[in-house]
Design an enzyme around this catalytic site. Structure first.
Site, PDB file in Angstrom:
ATOM      1  N   GLY A 106       0.792  -1.232   0.000  1.00 41.98           N
ATOM      2  CA  GLY A 106       0.000   0.000   0.000  1.00 41.98           C
ATOM      3  C   GLY A 106       0.814   1.267   0.000  1.00 41.98           C
ATOM      4  O   GLY A 106       0.778   2.039  -0.942  1.00 41.98           O
ATOM      5  N   HIS A 134      11.155  -4.254   7.054  1.00 41.05           N
ATOM      6  CA  HIS A 134      11.553  -3.709   8.351  1.00 41.05           C
ATOM      7  C   HIS A 134      13.074  -3.671   8.509  1.00 41.05           C
ATOM      8  O   HIS A 134      13.572  -3.341   9.576  1.00 41.05           O
ATOM      9  CB  HIS A 134      10.922  -4.533   9.477  1.00 41.05           C
TER      10      HIS A 134
END
Length: 768
Positions: free
Chosen positions: A444, A706
């Site tokens: 997204g 991450h």
């Protein structure tokens, strides 16, 4: 009667630690600056608690990244792939490499796995264990922080993750053994730490053992008995606190009460009913710490209710055996409500109902004074003000909306069902979408650059008008759409440059939400979030995302996903009202999201993603209570997703979750496509879907967002091969683990180009 704090937020009131870490990682400052920032934060927090009147002040609750990773480094549980760094690098750089990965100087080392800390939105770094793992004292952080606190004049209480909980938090990286088998190897290091602390004058030691409030195996129960018997044998004069939180002890109460320690902490916010049984069970040698101030939420404490707990405990066991504390560490609360000075953002009426970490410290001290025989006038005034604020909240007209309540009341089971089963929907969707094998997409968001954040700040300060801000965002959105087209991504996203946070953005547009300027809490590492506050009935006054989705779709002939956050995640990642069941609040949010989904469909958006990364996180900690939660959580998702036609494809996304035990419930959500985090676990998480024969489509993440390291095409192909070995190719999507908001463009571009190439290579193999 004494007071103590289990832990304090460590990011700093103005996120000083976040900024210092990120400056160090990018080479803008040196290690001395980072360490000095940490020292200032620790000293400020110790002084704040001391001046407030807290009796036992925690140390070693501070961390530069994660408290579990701190313990891993302390006991030398360093995975083999980092051994070269352990020799070459100083401790801090090794520490950050374990958390974030390392890709320089000819080395390419993956980060350690990360998962949720019990049922919170905090992420910890998962310890990795090998059979016959050896442990040794590698870092003396615990001892040094105690010495620092003592030198500052603080009556410090070192906080240490208990040895049994530490092992249970980890993961066996090979078969043939149980991580609890390592307890005899681990315990000597704990004994060495305790000896050092005793030598330096420690009086109290807090062992965090939250697993005592969970379902335990017989082996785990035996480990608790063994560990604390050995610790007590070695240290007859140290005073040990065993802290439990997030749940009640329940069937483990007798086990906890029998441990040879000095104090047991129980969470009376999550499980108030356990007090009576605890008072009747604990031996005369055991003090009881009452967790009565909510460490997980931002509402003012009800002094009258808390005093009833204190008075009951004092009557039963005497004031000298009663300690007053928050329910858990205040890590999960924002720092300081006094910083909320803008009434246009947080109204005075709502602010008076709230308390952040600093205010909770004062609440604990006030409760101690109120429970004394002769509270002074000022304390009695504070009691009266507390009652007045709580009554104001109870009767406030801001909270209730009858139309919302009526709509919830008339919702039926049919509102939570798609028109047709997945098999029929898949055919309708493929007829329209015409997607290839191994279709590529992202989750997204795209990188929110310094420029994008700067535009938002200028807009909020009035330095850019709405038209100027809109034009800049459109420019960035178009650039991102064009770039995705250029590299060949199949299903595009608009990048979410207009959004600050995946929950806050929606909360700002939903009625019943309030916001803060500085209500930051740590999610992981330097990542902080500012949860909205749900104070009243929730509804959607107007469309929230249609404008940007329509604009993005107008730029391309490829499909652009509409991007929404799901009702359970909005609930979990907000501070939620505590005057009605969470399930009811969740259903209100679900109906608001449903309205947005149907508006997106009417606007021509044929793929809509409703992110639910918090579904697993919301599970009660006791398995006996799972099904009730999963019933209303799955229903809420289905209500939000089920108002569309068969040909509209509904996606959902979940990250950092174990799915084995809830896979049937994941299937019951009936999303057409689910994307999940899989790269750090090397596709292990996919096994649950394979064993279940999950019928819908799956996008196992092949790129760990991450970490700053960029995976190669070959690495992603290998992950996709692992995925295809257990999931049919026609069910697989190719995507990163999570949104790309926190990454930089340079690494994002390299990684996504490699990801598209990996997808094409897999498609070519199957074309043959």
């Amino acid at each position: 009667m004494q007071t103590h704090i289990l832990g304090y937020p460590r990011i700093g009131s103005n996120r000083e630690l976040k900024k210092a870490c990120e400056q160090y990682w990018t080479g803008k400052t040196d290690l001395n600056h980072l360490l000095e920032t940490g020292k200032i934060i620790k000293n400020n927090h110790w002084k704040l608690q001391q001046e407030a009147g807290i009796d036992l002040i925690p140390c070693n609750d501070f961390s530069y990244y994660d408290q579990v990773l701190d313990m891993t480094l302390t006991v030398g549980a360093i995975p083999e792939r980092y051994r070269q760094l352990a020799v070459q690098k100083q401790e801090t750089d090794l520490y950050f490499a374990m958390a974030r990965g390392f890709q320089q100087e000819g080395l390419d080392i993956t980060a350690m796995e990360m998962t949720k800390w019990f049922d919170t939105n905090y992420h910890y770094i998962v310890p990795e264990f090998q059979k016959d793992q050896e442990f040794s004292l590698f870092s003396d952080k615990i001892i040094q922080e105690f010495i620092n606190a003592k030198e500052t004049g603080i009556r410090a209480k070192p906080v240490i993750i208990g040895p049994v909980t530490y092992l249970l938090l980890g993961k066996e990286k090979e078969g043939g053994f149980d991580k609890l088998d390592l307890i005899r190897n681990l315990l000597p290091v704990y004994l060495q730490i305790l000896k050092e602390l005793e030598n330096h004058g420690a009086e109290y030691i807090q062992f965090d053992e939250p697993f005592l409030a969970l379902d335990l195996s017989g082996k785990a129960k035996e480990a608790y008995g063994f560990v604390y018997a050995e610790i007590r044998k070695q240290f007859p004069n140290l005073k040990f606190i065993v802290a439990t939180y997030f749940e009640g002890l329940k069937d483990n109460l007798s086990l906890a009460a029998a441990l040879p320690v000095n104090m047991l902490h129980i969470d009376l916010v999550r499980c108030p009913e356990q007090l009576d049984k605890a008072l009747n069970t604990i031996p005369e040698t055991l003090s009881l710490s009452l967790g009565i101030v909510d460490g997980r939420n931002i509402w003012k404490n009800d002094f009258e209710k808390s005093l009833s707990f204190i008075e009951k405990a004092v009557r039963k066991i005497g004031s000298e055996r009663v300690f007053i504390a928050p329910s858990c560490s205040l890590l999960h609360a924002p720092s300081d409500l006094d910083l909320e000075k803008n009434e246009d953002i947080l109204s005075a009426e709502i602010k008076q109902w709230m308390a952040f970490a600093k205010q909770k410290v004062h609440e604990i001290v006030i409760l101690k004074k109120l429970a004394s025989e002769n509270p002074d006038y000022n304390t009695l005034q504070q009691f009266a003000e507390n009652k007045k604020a709580l009554e104001n909240r109870r009767i406030s007209t801001l909270i209730h909306n009858q139309d919302v309540k009526d709509r919830v009341d008339v919702t039926t089971d049919e509102d939570a069902k798609r028109s047709s089963p997945f098999k029929a929907r898949k055919k309708s969707q493929q007829d329209i979408l015409q997607l290839p094998l191994f279709p590529t997409t992202t989750i997204g968001s795209f990188p929110q650059t310094k420029e994008v954040r700067n535009w938002r700040a200028k807009f909020k300060k009035g330095k850019l008008n709405a038209e100027q801000y809109d034009a800049l965002l459109k420019q960035e959105t178009e650039r991102t759409i064009r770039w995705q087209e250029e590299i060949g991504i199949d299903v595009l996203v608009h990048g979410e440059f207009e959004r600050n946070d995946m929950v806050e953005y929606f909360g700002e547009q939903l009625a019943g939400f309030a916001f803060t300027q500085n209500g930051w809490v740590q999610s992981y590492g330097s990542r902080c979030v500012k949860p909205p506050v749900i104070y009243g009935d929730v509804h959607r006054p107007a469309p929230m995302t249609v404008y940007w989705s329509e604009y993005a779709q107008s730029l391309t002939k490829k499909w652009v996903k509409g991007m929404l956050t799901g009702p359970v995640t909005i609930l979990q990642w907000s501070f939620v009202r505590d005057d009605q069941p969470r399930s009811l609040t969740c259903k209100q949010i679900a109906l608001a999201i449903r309205d947005e989904v149907t508006d997106l469909e009417r606007a021509g958006i044929r793929i809509i993603q409703i992110d639910e990364p918090a579904i697993r996180e919301g599970l009660p900690l006791r398995a006996a209570e799972w099904q009730n939660y999963l019933r209303w959580a799955v229903e809420a998702f289905r209500i939000s997703a089920s108002g569309v036609e068969d040909a509209t494809q509904i996606h959902t996304h979940m990250c950092y979750s174990e799915f084995n035990d809830i896979i049937q419930n994941i299937a019951d959500m009936d999303a057409d496509v689910i994307t999940i985090e899989c790269s750090r676990s090397q596709m292990e998480l996919l096994n649950a879907f394979a064993d279940f024969k999950y019928p819908n489509e799956i996008g196992p993440g092949v790129y760990d967002i991450h970490s700053p390291r960029v995976p190669s095409k070959e690495e992603m192909v290998e992950l996709l091969k692992k995925a295809q070995a257990v999931i049919p190719a026609e069910q697989l999507w190719v995507n990163p683990d999570c949104g790309l908001k926190t990454r930089h463009w340079e690494e994002t571009e390299k990684a996504l180009i490699a990801m598209v190439a990996a997808s094409k290579e897999m498609s070519e193999v199957f074309a043959l």
